[in-house]
Design an enzyme around this catalytic site. Sequence first.
Site, PDB file in Angstrom:
ATOM      1  N   ASP A   1       0.731  -1.284  -0.132  1.00 45.67           N
ATOM      2  CA  ASP A   1      -0.106  -0.019  -0.241  1.00 45.67           C
ATOM      3  C   ASP A   1       0.659   1.202  -0.081  1.00 45.67           C
ATOM      4  OD1 ASP A   1       0.766  -0.813   2.724  1.00 45.67           O
ATOM      5  OD2 ASP A   1      -0.550   0.745   3.377  1.00 45.67           O
TER       6      ASP A   1
ATOM      7  N   GLU B   1      -0.078  -1.236   5.745  1.00 46.22           N
ATOM      8  CA  GLU B   1       0.901  -0.921   6.771  1.00 46.22           C
ATOM      9  C   GLU B   1       0.818   0.620   6.979  1.00 46.22           C
ATOM     10  OE1 GLU B   1       4.770   0.869   8.180  1.00 46.22           O
ATOM     11  OE2 GLU B   1       3.689   1.368   6.192  1.00 46.22           O
TER      12      GLU B   1
HETATM   13 ZN   LIG Z   1       6.631   2.000   4.345  1.00 45.59          ZN
END
Ligand SMILES: [Zn+2]
Length: 425
Positions: free
Chosen positions: A99, A162
């Site tokens: 992401d 994340e």
């Molecule tokens: Zn990162």
Amino acid sequence: MAHASAADRVLTAVDAAADEVVAFTSELIRIPTVNPPGDAYEECAHMIGDRLAACGFEVEYHAAEGLPEHTPAHPRVNVVGLRRGRSLRPAVHLNGHFDVVPAGAGWTVDPFGGAVQDGRIYGRGACDMKAGIAAAVYAAEAIRRAGVDLTGSIEISGTVDEESGGFAGVAWLARQGRLSSTRQDFVIIPEPLNVDRICIGHRGVYWFDVTTHGRIGHGSMPFLGVSAIEHMGIILEKIRHELLPALASRTTAVPVAPDGARHATLNINGIMGGQPVDGIQTPCVADRCRAVFDRRFLLEEGFDATRAEIRALLDRAAAETAHLACDLRDLMVVHPVRTPEGSPLVASLERGIQRVLGRKARQIASPGTYDHKHVDRIAGIPNCVAYGPGILDLAHQPDEWCGVDDLVNATKVLALSILELTESI
Ligand SMILES: [Zn+2]
């Protein structure tokens, strides 16, 4: 050195694959895996999975079934590849989140074009951290192309979210037991931390909110009410004059970079009180004000003392101010992590950096947090670091880029480290 010739062959294989690792980074950048909301995750997971399969990995997909953020519109799909050596252990796991944060304004190139110019790959996620994923894949592939048989196994995962905490990504894999000390010995997260630096952990995070409660009254006679906004102001003044100097005076022994982040810090994320400022106004004393805070604490401080210090400050404010009433609510706690001293993982990367870059590696700790926390706390794998291509300061910036040299060098360092670690137990 037992691996001298294998290492030489692997380094040559990385050089020969340089164009492929750059091209794969660009391909990953072209999938706009923007978080929030979590776009195109499935497509990106499959692009990584297909490449892993082509590189001899057994590939599995793990969707975060049951989590509220895993929706038909935005499925949270993670990919894990395993390439077995002569045995499963030692197992080295390389994890990258795919992401990226939204592009934002100020770009002079297409943030999702993956253009390569003057030795730099440009795009959102170029350094944070699609180059890192490409480096992991081609480190493993160079070992295969060099014809080196490993004792242990290599795993590579591409995970989601994340940037929003990693709960459907690395934390999910850890909670499912897919990432676990019973399966993996070493975890390397190729986040962009500069190509000669090894990241051995991060500070702690304590997000909390404070709500002050006043008493509504007519705005023409504010003395008949109690202003929750004024009372929040008193708390903010105490933070500024009492807490912030104390935090700035504390320094951790953990090598957090940049220097300013070696101290304890506090940020005010947001504040809201009284009536919405864009709405129609009425003459009312504000009876409620709420602020959200981001406190980064040091390994040496610990969470309990961190929270107690905030509580004590609020209690002092209440004791000193007539009618001041407030609540403290915990929103999120991330405990600090640190790779153990003497970790063979750190030593192998230090040797790799010395060999590839011809200079001594530096150890740092991150000012923020990253998926290390889930690997350490949920999976129970202490031997975890972040090491990867790209310059930390460029992450989340407009015109984000990763240097091709960095990418190739990090791929080499990772490959050498894998060679050592898969023989090391
Ligand atoms: Zn990162």
